[in-house]
Design an enzyme around this catalytic site. Structure first.
Site, PDB file in Angstrom:
ATOM      1  N   ASP A   7      45.935  42.544  46.536  1.00  0.00           N
ATOM      2  CA  ASP A   7      44.595  43.109  46.719  1.00  0.00           C
ATOM      3  C   ASP A   7      43.643  42.202  45.957  1.00  0.00           C
ATOM      4  OD1 ASP A   7      42.406  44.707  47.266  1.00  0.00           O
ATOM      5  OD2 ASP A   7      43.120  46.476  46.191  1.00  0.00           O
ATOM      6  N   SER A   8      42.362  42.357  46.221  1.00  0.00           N
ATOM      7  CA  SER A   8      41.400  41.604  45.425  1.00  0.00           C
ATOM      8  C   SER A   8      41.368  42.119  43.995  1.00  0.00           C
ATOM      9  CB  SER A   8      40.005  41.692  46.049  1.00  0.00           C
ATOM     10  OG  SER A   8      39.548  43.037  46.060  1.00  0.00           O
ATOM     11  N   GLY A  40      35.271  42.506  50.335  1.00  0.00           N
ATOM     12  CA  GLY A  40      34.527  43.229  51.361  1.00  0.00           C
ATOM     13  C   GLY A  40      33.378  42.463  51.980  1.00  0.00           C
ATOM     14  N   CYS A  70      45.121  46.861  50.481  1.00  0.00           N
ATOM     15  CA  CYS A  70      43.677  46.733  50.672  1.00  0.00           C
ATOM     16  C   CYS A  70      43.357  46.951  52.137  1.00  0.00           C
ATOM     17  CB  CYS A  70      43.215  45.346  50.227  1.00  0.00           C
ATOM     18  SG  CYS A  70      41.500  44.952  50.609  1.00  0.00           S
ATOM     19  N   ASN A  71      42.436  47.862  52.419  1.00  0.00           N
ATOM     20  CA  ASN A  71      42.065  48.125  53.812  1.00  0.00           C
ATOM     21  C   ASN A  71      41.397  46.918  54.460  1.00  0.00           C
ATOM     22  OD1 ASN A  71      41.758  50.990  52.296  1.00  0.00           O
ATOM     23  ND2 ASN A  71      42.515  51.286  54.354  1.00  0.00           N
ATOM     24  N   CYS A 177      39.430  53.713  51.427  1.00  0.00           N
ATOM     25  CA  CYS A 177      39.503  52.507  50.591  1.00  0.00           C
ATOM     26  C   CYS A 177      40.505  52.810  49.496  1.00  0.00           C
ATOM     27  CB  CYS A 177      38.126  52.172  50.007  1.00  0.00           C
ATOM     28  SG  CYS A 177      38.150  50.842  48.761  1.00  0.00           S
ATOM     29  N   HIS A 179      40.793  51.845  46.539  1.00  0.00           N
ATOM     30  CA  HIS A 179      40.200  52.119  45.221  1.00  0.00           C
ATOM     31  C   HIS A 179      39.881  53.606  45.038  1.00  0.00           C
ATOM     32  CE1 HIS A 179      39.600  47.761  44.938  1.00  0.00           C
ATOM     33  NE2 HIS A 179      39.258  47.926  43.673  1.00  0.00           N
TER      34      HIS A 179
END
Length: 273
Positions: A7-8, A40, A70-71, A177, A179
């Site tokens: 993921d970022s 994003g 991560c979407n 998301c 997060h």
């Protein structure tokens, strides 16, 4: 068993803990991209390039499966990741849990980033899995960034703004998301405020559990929640071996994994939720 997640930022924590819940003995490789975050606002090509970079860094550690936690990366980079890494390394993407949320009937709200809200991708999922269900798409500007930074005030403001756009009679909220799963209870509280007592409790639908289960299926491994916990945790920050970002420790999921990272031990994962 070794499973990698990319993921970022710290949006991969819920899926990492979900893996630990199913297989406490699994070693984890968490590959984040602080140098390139956030993903994003980037173009699809940029997202793909950054996702490939952190996936390659994770792949060098020999995992048996790679979860795209991560979407945004799942939407834009999954085909390229699978083309490069499979069949040797199974790649599991993250999809918003619209199907299970809609199965209980409406109204349903989908909380997502502004870029995802109203996108052809999300509208396609609604069409495929929530046809005939009353669905409200709720943009959540700033929420992912606030969670990433563990900015308490910004989280509360972003959650309150999104809750104000959510129908009072909603039965389920999709956390679109990864997060958002880190602040799920804050979201539940905000959405439930002012709700009629006669209405059932709001159900929240994240993706972490389903993604973890799919990763095990892809490698032919059965859940073993009673297995002896592993202390194997590798954290990569834009390819550099490091420790979990400090902001991760603001959340129960991060503290659980941080116990492995710092102390070489782990508390029972059932304590997280």
């Amino acid at each position: 068993m070794k499973i990698a997640l990319i993921d970022s930022g710290i949006g991969l924590l819920p899926a990492a803990v979900a893996v630990r819940r199913l297989r406490p003995d699994a070693e984890l490789v968490l590959s984040l991209d602080p140098d390139g975050m956030p993903w994003g606002p980037r173009t699809p090509g940029d997202v793909t390039g950054h996702a490939l970079a952190v996936a390659r860094a994770a792949g060098a550690h020999g995992p048996e499966a790679l979860i795209v936690g991560c979407n945004t990366a799942s939407v834009h980079a999954l085909p390229a990741l699978r083309a490069e890494l499979e069949p040797g390394l199974p790649v599991i993407g993250t999809v918003p849990a619209i199907k299970p949320a809609a199965a209980g009937g409406g109204p349903v709200a989908i909380w997502a980033t502004p870029a995802t809200t109203g996108s052809a991708y999300q509208r396609g999922l609604i069409r495929d899995f929530a046809d005939g269900v009353d669905v409200t798409e709720v943009p959540c500007p700033g929420l992912a960034a606030a969670v990433e930074q563990a900015d308490e005030r910004a989280i509360d403001e972003a959650v309150a703004a999104a809750a104000a756009l959510t129908p009072r009679d909603v039965r389920a909220v999709v956390l679109g998301c990864t997060h958002y799963e880190l602040v799920a209870e804050r979201i539940r509280t905000a959405v439930s405020a002012g709700r009629a007592d006669a209405l059932p409790p709001v159900a929240l639908h994240g993706s972490a559990g389903a993604v973890a289960a799919q990763a095990l299926r892809r490698i032919g491994a059965a859940p073993a929640p009673a297995a002896a916990p592993s202390t194997g945790l590798t954290v990569l920050l834009s390819g550099r071996e490091s420790s979990l970002p400090e902001a991760a420790l603001a959340y129960a999921e991060g503290r659980l994994l941080g116990a492995v990272d710092l102390l070489g031990s782990v508390d029972p994962v059932t304590s997280v939720y």
